[in-house]
Design an enzyme around this catalytic site. Sequence first.
Site, PDB file in Angstrom:
ATOM      1  N   THR A 215     -22.034 -27.939 -13.189  1.00  0.00           N
ATOM      2  CA  THR A 215     -21.631 -27.745 -14.392  1.00  0.00           C
ATOM      3  C   THR A 215     -19.887 -27.765 -14.512  1.00  0.00           C
ATOM      4  O   THR A 215     -19.292 -27.989 -13.425  1.00  0.00           O
ATOM      5  CB  THR A 215     -21.784 -26.049 -14.029  1.00  0.00           C
ATOM      6  OG1 THR A 215     -23.197 -26.283 -14.338  1.00  0.00           O
ATOM      7  CG2 THR A 215     -21.624 -25.027 -15.214  1.00  0.00           C
TER       8      THR A 215
ATOM      9  N   ARG B 231     -29.671 -21.411 -15.336  1.00  0.00           N
ATOM     10  CA  ARG B 231     -30.384 -22.303 -15.140  1.00  0.00           C
ATOM     11  C   ARG B 231     -32.701 -21.479 -15.151  1.00  0.00           C
ATOM     12  O   ARG B 231     -32.796 -22.291 -15.690  1.00  0.00           O
ATOM     13  CB  ARG B 231     -30.335 -23.092 -14.082  1.00  0.00           C
ATOM     14  CG  ARG B 231     -28.917 -23.897 -14.813  1.00  0.00           C
ATOM     15  CD  ARG B 231     -28.427 -24.864 -12.889  1.00  0.00           C
ATOM     16  NE  ARG B 231     -29.156 -25.766 -12.816  1.00  0.00           N
ATOM     17  CZ  ARG B 231     -28.809 -26.513 -11.930  1.00  0.00           C
ATOM     18  NH1 ARG B 231     -28.128 -26.181 -10.722  1.00  0.00           N
ATOM     19  NH2 ARG B 231     -29.586 -27.506 -10.932  1.00  0.00           N
TER      20      ARG B 231
ATOM     21  N   LEU C 209     -18.023 -22.577 -10.154  1.00  0.00           N
ATOM     22  CA  LEU C 209     -19.530 -22.858 -10.852  1.00  0.00           C
ATOM     23  C   LEU C 209     -20.222 -24.200 -10.355  1.00  0.00           C
ATOM     24  O   LEU C 209     -19.715 -24.608  -8.884  1.00  0.00           O
ATOM     25  CB  LEU C 209     -18.494 -23.969 -11.791  1.00  0.00           C
ATOM     26  CG  LEU C 209     -17.810 -22.821 -12.816  1.00  0.00           C
ATOM     27  CD1 LEU C 209     -17.226 -24.156 -13.902  1.00  0.00           C
ATOM     28  CD2 LEU C 209     -18.621 -21.604 -13.544  1.00  0.00           C
ATOM     29  N   ASP C 210     -21.337 -23.995 -10.368  1.00  0.00           N
ATOM     30  CA  ASP C 210     -22.010 -25.312 -10.148  1.00  0.00           C
ATOM     31  C   ASP C 210     -21.259 -26.753  -9.668  1.00  0.00           C
ATOM     32  O   ASP C 210     -20.750 -26.592 -10.596  1.00  0.00           O
ATOM     33  CB  ASP C 210     -23.577 -25.507 -10.259  1.00  0.00           C
ATOM     34  CG  ASP C 210     -24.203 -24.638  -9.913  1.00  0.00           C
ATOM     35  OD1 ASP C 210     -24.143 -23.526  -9.328  1.00  0.00           O
ATOM     36  OD2 ASP C 210     -25.165 -24.214 -10.877  1.00  0.00           O
ATOM     37  N   GLN C 211     -21.897 -27.716  -8.774  1.00  0.00           N
ATOM     38  CA  GLN C 211     -20.824 -28.906  -8.968  1.00  0.00           C
ATOM     39  C   GLN C 211     -21.507 -29.556 -10.225  1.00  0.00           C
ATOM     40  O   GLN C 211     -20.211 -30.152 -10.537  1.00  0.00           O
ATOM     41  CB  GLN C 211     -21.523 -29.584  -7.755  1.00  0.00           C
ATOM     42  CG  GLN C 211     -21.304 -31.176  -7.587  1.00  0.00           C
ATOM     43  CD  GLN C 211     -21.908 -31.856  -6.229  1.00  0.00           C
ATOM     44  OE1 GLN C 211     -22.278 -31.266  -5.339  1.00  0.00           O
ATOM     45  NE2 GLN C 211     -21.340 -33.219  -6.114  1.00  0.00           N
TER      46      GLN C 211
END
Length: 295
Positions: free
Chosen positions: A138, A235, A134-136
Amino acid sequence: MFDLPIRISVHNKWDGLTPQTLFKDVWQTSKKQLHQWRMEKTVFKNEKIINWLEPLQSGDILTIKVNHEKETTIQPTSIPCEILYEDDHLFIVNKPAGLRVHPNHNEKNTLANRVAAYLQSNNDQRKVRHIHRLDQNTSGAILYAKHLFSHTILDKMLENKKIQRTYWALADGILTGSGQINQPIGRDRHHPTRRRVSKTGKTAITNYEVINDYPHDQLTLVKCSLATGRTHQIRVHMQSLGHPLAGDLLYGGSPRFSRQALHARTLEFTHPFTLEKVKVTAPFLDDPPIFDFIR
Protein backbone atom coordinates in the site's frame (compact mmCIF):
# COMPACT_ATOMS: atom_id res chain seq x y z
CA MET A 1 22.65 10.93 23.49
CA PHE A 2 21.44 14.45 24.19
CA ASP A 3 18.42 15.23 22.06
CA LEU A 4 17.70 18.52 20.35
CA PRO A 5 15.67 20.85 22.62
CA ILE A 6 11.91 20.89 22.04
CA ARG A 7 10.63 24.45 21.62
CA ILE A 8 6.94 25.34 21.66
CA SER A 9 5.40 28.79 21.32
CA VAL A 10 2.40 29.24 23.62
CA HIS A 11 -0.75 29.68 21.52
CA ASN A 12 -3.20 32.43 22.49
CA LYS A 13 -5.78 29.72 23.21
CA TRP A 14 -3.60 28.71 26.17
CA ASP A 15 -3.19 32.24 27.49
CA GLY A 16 -3.68 32.17 31.27
CA LEU A 17 -3.22 28.43 31.70
CA THR A 18 -0.53 27.26 34.07
CA PRO A 19 2.19 25.02 32.62
CA GLN A 20 0.92 22.25 34.87
CA THR A 21 -2.55 22.48 33.31
CA LEU A 22 -1.19 22.71 29.78
CA PHE A 23 1.03 19.65 30.11
CA LYS A 24 -1.30 17.56 32.26
CA ASP A 25 -4.76 18.35 30.87
CA VAL A 26 -4.17 19.59 27.31
CA TRP A 27 -1.24 17.42 26.27
CA GLN A 28 -2.11 14.63 28.75
CA THR A 29 1.49 14.17 29.79
CA SER A 30 1.91 11.25 32.19
CA LYS A 31 2.48 11.88 35.90
CA LYS A 32 5.74 9.95 35.66
CA GLN A 33 7.04 12.15 32.83
CA LEU A 34 6.01 15.37 34.54
CA HIS A 35 7.65 14.25 37.77
CA GLN A 36 10.88 13.45 35.93
CA TRP A 37 10.95 16.84 34.22
CA ARG A 38 10.26 18.61 37.51
CA MET A 39 13.04 16.76 39.32
CA GLU A 40 15.55 17.21 36.49
CA LYS A 41 14.53 20.86 35.90
CA THR A 42 14.49 20.32 32.14
CA VAL A 43 11.50 22.56 31.27
CA PHE A 44 12.06 26.30 30.73
CA LYS A 45 9.90 29.32 29.96
CA ASN A 46 11.63 32.09 28.07
CA GLU A 47 15.01 30.54 28.95
CA LYS A 48 14.31 30.43 32.72
CA ILE A 49 13.45 27.36 34.76
CA ILE A 50 9.69 27.15 34.67
CA ASN A 51 7.34 27.93 37.53
CA TRP A 52 4.69 25.26 37.02
CA LEU A 53 1.95 27.30 38.67
CA GLU A 54 2.64 30.68 37.04
CA PRO A 55 0.10 31.46 34.25
CA LEU A 56 1.39 31.46 30.70
CA GLN A 57 1.02 34.25 28.16
CA SER A 58 0.64 33.82 24.41
CA GLY A 59 4.02 34.02 22.75
CA ASP A 60 5.92 32.56 25.71
CA ILE A 61 8.51 30.03 24.54
CA LEU A 62 8.55 26.69 26.31
CA THR A 63 11.76 24.69 26.00
CA ILE A 64 12.10 21.06 27.02
CA LYS A 65 15.72 19.94 27.18
CA VAL A 66 15.24 16.23 26.70
CA ASN A 67 18.22 13.95 27.17
CA HIS A 68 19.19 10.29 27.21
CA GLU A 69 16.92 9.42 24.31
CA LYS A 70 18.11 6.25 22.58
CA GLU A 71 19.83 6.80 19.28
CA THR A 72 18.33 4.98 16.32
CA THR A 73 19.73 1.51 15.64
CA ILE A 74 18.29 1.46 12.11
CA GLN A 75 20.94 1.52 9.43
CA PRO A 76 20.41 4.51 7.12
CA THR A 77 19.91 3.81 3.42
CA SER A 78 20.57 6.81 1.21
CA ILE A 79 17.54 6.57 -1.06
CA PRO A 80 15.50 9.79 -1.20
CA CYS A 81 12.03 9.82 0.35
CA GLU A 82 9.31 12.31 -0.50
CA ILE A 83 8.55 14.58 2.45
CA LEU A 84 5.01 15.98 2.27
CA TYR A 85 5.11 18.07 5.46
CA GLU A 86 7.72 18.82 8.11
CA ASP A 87 8.32 20.98 11.16
CA ASP A 88 10.31 20.65 14.40
CA HIS A 89 7.90 18.11 15.88
CA LEU A 90 6.64 15.83 13.12
CA PHE A 91 6.82 15.02 9.45
CA ILE A 92 4.81 13.11 6.83
CA VAL A 93 6.38 10.83 4.22
CA ASN A 94 4.90 9.51 0.97
CA LYS A 95 5.62 5.75 1.02
CA PRO A 96 6.07 3.95 -2.30
CA ALA A 97 4.38 0.58 -2.79
CA GLY A 98 6.53 -2.52 -2.25
CA LEU A 99 8.37 -1.05 0.73
CA ARG A 100 8.02 -2.19 4.34
CA VAL A 101 7.51 0.56 6.91
CA HIS A 102 9.96 -0.96 9.41
CA PRO A 103 12.72 -3.57 9.06
CA ASN A 104 12.46 -7.15 10.19
CA HIS A 105 15.82 -8.14 11.67
CA ASN A 106 18.60 -6.60 9.56
CA GLU A 107 16.70 -5.40 6.50
CA LYS A 108 18.31 -2.35 4.92
CA ASN A 109 15.73 -1.19 2.38
CA THR A 110 12.61 -0.17 4.28
CA LEU A 111 10.99 3.22 4.70
CA ALA A 112 12.55 3.44 8.17
CA ASN A 113 16.04 3.04 6.68
CA ARG A 114 15.34 5.84 4.21
CA VAL A 115 13.87 8.07 6.91
CA ALA A 116 16.92 7.45 9.12
CA ALA A 117 19.17 8.58 6.27
CA TYR A 118 17.01 11.66 5.71
CA LEU A 119 17.21 12.65 9.38
CA GLN A 120 20.96 12.05 9.53
CA SER A 121 21.44 14.22 6.45
CA ASN A 122 20.06 17.00 8.63
CA ASN A 123 22.43 16.11 11.51
CA ASP A 124 19.55 14.50 13.41
CA GLN A 125 20.38 11.14 15.04
CA ARG A 126 17.03 10.66 16.74
CA LYS A 127 15.07 7.45 16.75
CA VAL A 128 12.73 6.84 13.82
CA ARG A 129 9.18 7.01 15.23
CA HIS A 130 6.26 6.15 12.95
CA ILE A 131 2.75 6.78 14.30
CA HIS A 132 0.96 4.26 12.09
CA ARG A 133 1.82 1.71 9.42
CA LEU A 134 0.79 0.78 5.90
CA ASP A 135 0.90 -2.66 4.31
CA GLN A 136 4.03 -3.30 2.26
CA ASN A 137 2.11 -2.99 -1.03
CA THR A 138 0.00 0.00 0.00
CA SER A 139 1.35 3.43 -0.91
CA GLY A 140 0.78 6.87 0.55
CA ALA A 141 1.09 9.15 3.56
CA ILE A 142 2.67 8.03 6.84
CA LEU A 143 3.03 10.25 9.90
CA TYR A 144 6.27 10.35 11.92
CA ALA A 145 7.17 12.04 15.20
CA LYS A 146 10.51 13.76 15.64
CA HIS A 147 10.74 13.32 19.40
CA LEU A 148 9.26 11.20 22.17
CA PHE A 149 6.93 13.94 23.43
CA SER A 150 5.22 14.45 20.06
CA HIS A 151 5.20 10.67 19.54
CA THR A 152 3.24 10.19 22.77
CA ILE A 153 0.74 12.93 21.91
CA LEU A 154 0.23 11.80 18.29
CA ASP A 155 -0.23 8.20 19.45
CA LYS A 156 -3.07 9.33 21.72
CA MET A 157 -4.56 11.45 18.94
CA LEU A 158 -4.61 8.42 16.66
CA GLU A 159 -6.16 6.28 19.37
CA ASN A 160 -8.81 8.94 20.01
CA LYS A 161 -9.60 9.23 16.27
CA LYS A 162 -8.27 12.79 16.03
CA ILE A 163 -6.10 11.94 13.02
CA GLN A 164 -8.22 11.37 9.93
CA ARG A 165 -6.80 8.96 7.35
CA THR A 166 -8.46 8.73 3.94
CA TYR A 167 -7.61 6.07 1.37
CA TRP A 168 -8.36 5.80 -2.34
CA ALA A 169 -8.92 2.35 -3.77
CA LEU A 170 -9.79 0.82 -7.12
CA ALA A 171 -12.29 -1.98 -6.50
CA ASP A 172 -13.26 -4.69 -8.94
CA GLY A 173 -16.77 -4.29 -10.36
CA ILE A 174 -19.17 -1.38 -10.19
CA LEU A 175 -20.31 0.04 -6.85
CA THR A 176 -22.70 2.92 -6.25
CA GLY A 177 -23.32 5.38 -3.47
CA SER A 178 -21.75 5.29 -0.05
CA GLY A 179 -22.07 3.40 3.20
CA GLN A 180 -20.48 2.02 6.32
CA ILE A 181 -19.07 -1.48 6.71
CA ASN A 182 -19.29 -2.58 10.33
CA GLN A 183 -17.90 -6.11 10.34
CA PRO A 184 -15.50 -7.54 12.95
CA ILE A 185 -12.17 -8.79 11.62
CA GLY A 186 -10.09 -11.69 12.90
CA ARG A 187 -7.29 -13.95 11.72
CA ASP A 188 -7.91 -16.59 9.08
CA ARG A 189 -6.76 -19.83 10.73
CA HIS A 190 -6.20 -21.38 7.32
CA HIS A 191 -3.63 -18.76 6.23
CA PRO A 192 -0.68 -17.20 8.12
CA THR A 193 -1.25 -13.58 7.01
CA ARG A 194 -4.81 -13.34 5.77
CA ARG A 195 -7.64 -11.82 7.80
CA ARG A 196 -11.37 -12.38 7.46
CA VAL A 197 -14.73 -11.14 8.69
CA SER A 198 -15.34 -13.09 11.88
CA LYS A 199 -17.99 -12.90 14.62
CA THR A 200 -15.22 -13.45 17.16
CA GLY A 201 -12.94 -10.81 15.62
CA LYS A 202 -12.25 -7.26 16.73
CA THR A 203 -14.60 -4.40 15.90
CA ALA A 204 -13.80 -2.89 12.51
CA ILE A 205 -15.61 0.02 10.85
CA THR A 206 -14.89 1.42 7.39
CA ASN A 207 -16.79 4.29 5.77
CA TYR A 208 -16.75 4.36 2.00
CA GLU A 209 -17.91 6.67 -0.80
CA VAL A 210 -17.82 6.08 -4.55
CA ILE A 211 -15.87 8.79 -6.36
CA ASN A 212 -16.19 7.47 -9.91
CA ASP A 213 -16.77 4.29 -11.87
CA TYR A 214 -15.24 2.95 -15.05
CA PRO A 215 -17.70 0.50 -16.65
CA HIS A 216 -15.42 -0.31 -19.58
CA ASP A 217 -12.73 -1.50 -17.15
CA GLN A 218 -15.16 -2.82 -14.54
CA LEU A 219 -13.51 -0.73 -11.82
CA THR A 220 -14.80 1.70 -9.21
CA LEU A 221 -12.76 4.41 -7.50
CA VAL A 222 -13.71 4.41 -3.82
CA LYS A 223 -12.75 6.75 -0.98
CA CYS A 224 -12.44 4.94 2.36
CA SER A 225 -11.94 6.34 5.84
CA LEU A 226 -11.16 4.28 8.91
CA ALA A 227 -12.99 4.47 12.22
CA THR A 228 -10.75 1.62 13.44
CA GLY A 229 -7.31 0.43 12.36
CA ARG A 230 -7.33 -3.33 11.92
CA THR A 231 -4.77 -5.16 9.79
CA HIS A 232 -5.92 -5.34 6.13
CA GLN A 233 -9.17 -3.64 7.16
CA ILE A 234 -10.10 -1.99 3.85
CA ARG A 235 -9.02 -5.05 1.87
CA VAL A 236 -11.14 -7.42 3.99
CA HIS A 237 -14.15 -5.11 4.09
CA MET A 238 -14.19 -4.50 0.34
CA GLN A 239 -13.98 -8.24 -0.22
CA SER A 240 -16.96 -8.66 2.12
CA LEU A 241 -18.97 -6.40 -0.23
CA GLY A 242 -18.10 -8.63 -3.14
CA HIS A 243 -15.77 -5.99 -4.58
CA PRO A 244 -12.17 -6.85 -3.64
CA LEU A 245 -9.44 -4.40 -4.51
CA ALA A 246 -8.02 -4.77 -8.00
CA GLY A 247 -4.62 -6.46 -7.83
CA ASP A 248 -5.29 -7.88 -4.36
CA LEU A 249 -4.75 -11.57 -5.02
CA LEU A 250 -4.77 -12.43 -1.31
CA TYR A 251 -8.41 -11.37 -1.08
CA GLY A 252 -9.67 -12.49 -4.47
CA GLY A 253 -8.99 -9.35 -6.48
CA SER A 254 -8.34 -9.40 -10.23
CA PRO A 255 -4.68 -9.75 -11.30
CA ARG A 256 -4.68 -6.62 -13.47
CA PHE A 257 -2.18 -4.80 -11.20
CA SER A 258 1.05 -5.96 -9.56
CA ARG A 259 -0.24 -4.95 -6.11
CA GLN A 260 -3.51 -4.03 -4.40
CA ALA A 261 -4.78 -0.70 -5.72
CA LEU A 262 -4.82 1.06 -2.35
CA HIS A 263 -3.29 4.45 -1.61
CA ALA A 264 -3.29 6.45 1.65
CA ARG A 265 -4.40 9.66 -0.03
CA THR A 266 -4.80 12.20 2.79
CA LEU A 267 -3.86 12.79 6.41
CA GLU A 268 -5.69 15.48 8.37
CA PHE A 269 -5.36 16.61 11.99
CA THR A 270 -4.93 19.60 14.28
CA HIS A 271 -1.27 20.16 15.12
CA PRO A 272 -0.87 19.55 18.87
CA PHE A 273 1.53 22.47 19.41
CA THR A 274 0.63 25.11 16.80
CA LEU A 275 -3.11 24.23 16.63
CA GLU A 276 -2.92 24.68 12.87
CA LYS A 277 -5.04 22.45 10.66
CA VAL A 278 -2.69 20.10 8.83
CA LYS A 279 -4.03 18.42 5.70
CA VAL A 280 -1.65 16.61 3.39
CA THR A 281 -2.46 14.92 0.08
CA ALA A 282 -0.05 12.24 -1.13
CA PRO A 283 0.63 12.10 -4.88
CA PHE A 284 0.64 8.72 -6.62
CA LEU A 285 4.10 7.19 -7.03
CA ASP A 286 3.54 4.03 -9.09
CA ASP A 287 5.39 3.73 -12.39
CA PRO A 288 3.52 2.74 -14.47
CA PRO A 289 0.71 4.39 -12.52
CA ILE A 290 -2.10 2.06 -11.43
CA PHE A 291 -4.28 5.07 -10.64
CA ASP A 292 -3.95 6.34 -14.21
CA PHE A 293 -7.74 6.11 -14.55
CA ILE A 294 -8.18 9.31 -12.54
CA ARG A 295 -5.35 11.47 -13.80
